[in-house]
Design an enzyme around this catalytic site. Structure first.
Site, PDB file in Angstrom:
ATOM      1  N   SER A 139       0.859  -1.180   0.000  1.00 39.96           N
ATOM      2  CA  SER A 139       0.000   0.000   0.000  1.00 39.96           C
ATOM      3  C   SER A 139       0.893   1.227   0.000  1.00 39.96           C
ATOM      4  O   SER A 139       2.069   1.157   0.388  1.00 39.96           O
ATOM      5  CB  SER A 139      -0.887   0.004   1.251  1.00 39.96           C
ATOM      6  OG  SER A 139      -1.534   1.253   1.421  1.00 39.96           O
ATOM      7  N   TYR A 152      -1.946  -1.848  10.251  1.00 42.06           N
ATOM      8  CA  TYR A 152      -2.014  -1.911   8.790  1.00 42.06           C
ATOM      9  C   TYR A 152      -0.761  -1.320   8.166  1.00 42.06           C
ATOM     10  O   TYR A 152      -0.130  -1.927   7.287  1.00 42.06           O
ATOM     11  CB  TYR A 152      -3.251  -1.151   8.309  1.00 42.06           C
ATOM     12  CG  TYR A 152      -3.416  -1.130   6.805  1.00 42.06           C
ATOM     13  CD1 TYR A 152      -3.933  -2.230   6.133  1.00 42.06           C
ATOM     14  CD2 TYR A 152      -3.060  -0.006   6.057  1.00 42.06           C
ATOM     15  CE1 TYR A 152      -4.089  -2.220   4.747  1.00 42.06           C
ATOM     16  CE2 TYR A 152      -3.212   0.021   4.680  1.00 42.06           C
ATOM     17  CZ  TYR A 152      -3.730  -1.087   4.035  1.00 42.06           C
ATOM     18  OH  TYR A 152      -3.879  -1.064   2.670  1.00 42.06           O
ATOM     19  N   LYS A 156       2.259  -3.185   5.907  1.00 47.10           N
ATOM     20  CA  LYS A 156       2.555  -2.843   4.517  1.00 47.10           C
ATOM     21  C   LYS A 156       4.010  -2.417   4.322  1.00 47.10           C
ATOM     22  O   LYS A 156       4.609  -2.672   3.274  1.00 47.10           O
ATOM     23  CB  LYS A 156       1.595  -1.759   4.026  1.00 47.10           C
ATOM     24  CG  LYS A 156       0.133  -2.221   4.003  1.00 47.10           C
ATOM     25  CD  LYS A 156      -0.049  -3.542   3.262  1.00 47.10           C
ATOM     26  CE  LYS A 156      -1.485  -3.983   3.179  1.00 47.10           C
ATOM     27  NZ  LYS A 156      -1.649  -5.283   2.483  1.00 47.10           N
TER      28      LYS A 156
END
Length: 287
Positions: A139, A152, A156
């Site tokens: 991401s 998160y 990533k």
């Protein structure tokens, strides 16, 4: 790597979003696709809608045994594998110290260990065949800083580092195999819609501060803390306006594979944010 009809691709997280769009784009090129997702019902529906000669295998990428089984069944059915998309991922938010350990573990086991499991299961087969390409989905959060989104964001960042390491190792041990890490910006997926829909009720009009929630960790903030955080909620709501269709993201990813690019993003206009982060690191190193 040149994409050609008759090749075989494995896509995890394939029941919706970018994974499904990649599977559809591959199938349209005559590439046979193995679809994997933890949601068996959605996976079966996706496979039926994409078309015949697809294989749907419910898979929890956090379980290395299930990834090995995915590889074995792919080879049993098609006799080869050429492309592997480690796309499955998830996230959870909140202050780092308030995210429950089990939530940290689940994010890490899916978004990071799931990628490791995919590489462990498939890369030896690609090396043995002397061809192929691995694509890992990270991401833009992996090259920037996401406050109150650390599980998160950290996952990533890890996926980017794993892919960079894989690329370097393959360059020495099996240079005919490529590696690409995908760094999407806002794409119209269930994950993005869930995020923007959760924030929408908190927003006020353009000229007022959003009302502080009465429950959850946001309710524990002081008025000053809320005043600092609340304007950022508007930025989340704007993500939907910048979102591109998953099909457009899929086209960019396949183009990057054919160009043998290590990095690809859906939103190159966001690259200055990564530049600012790197510039701050270098400046502090040299201070």
């Amino acid at each position: 790597m040149k994409l050609e009809a008759g090749q075989v691709a494995v896509v995890t997280g394939a029941a919706n979003g970018i994974g499904r769009a990649v599977a559809e784009a591959l199938y349209a090129r005559g590439i046979r696709v193995v679809l994997a997702d933890i949601d068996g019902d959605a996976l079966a529906k996706t496979a039926a809608e994409i078309g015949s000669d697809t294989v749907a295998l419910p898979t929890d990428v956090a379980d290395p045994a299930q990834l090995k089984q995915l590889a074995d069944r792919t080879l049993e059915h098609f006799g080869r594998v050429d492309l592997v998309f480690n796309n499955a991922g998830m996230g959870v938010g909140g202050p780092i110290w308030e995210v429950e350990p089990e939530d940290w573990h689940r994010v890490w086991s899916v978004s990071v260990q799931g990628v490791v499991n995919g590489m462990h299961a498939f890369v030896p087969h690609l090396i043995a065949a002397g061809r192929g390409h691995i694509v890992n989905t990270a991401s833009l959060a992996g090259v920037t800083v996401g406050v109150f989104n650390a599980p998160y964001t950290a996952s990533k960042h890890a996926v980017i580092s794993l892919t960079e390491a894989l690329h370097g190792e393959l360059a020495i041990l099996s240079p005919e195999i490529g590696a690409t890490v995908v760094c999407p910006g806002p794409v119209d997926t269930q994950m993005l819609r869930g995020l923007t829909e959760s924030v929408a009720p908190l927003l006020g009009d353009n000229d007022s501060l959003p009302t502080q929630p009465a429950e959850g960790w946001l309710a524990t903030l002081t008025p000053d803390q809320w005043q600092c955080l609340a304007p950022g909620l508007g930025a989340v709501s704007h993500l939907a306006a910048e979102a591109i269709p998953p099909s457009a993201a899929a086209d960019m990813i396949l183009a990057a594979i054919e160009a043998n690019r290590l990095y690809v993003t859906t939103h190159p206009s966001w690259s200055p944010q990564a530049t600012m982060r790197v510039a701050r690191i270098v400046a502090d190193f040299q201070a």
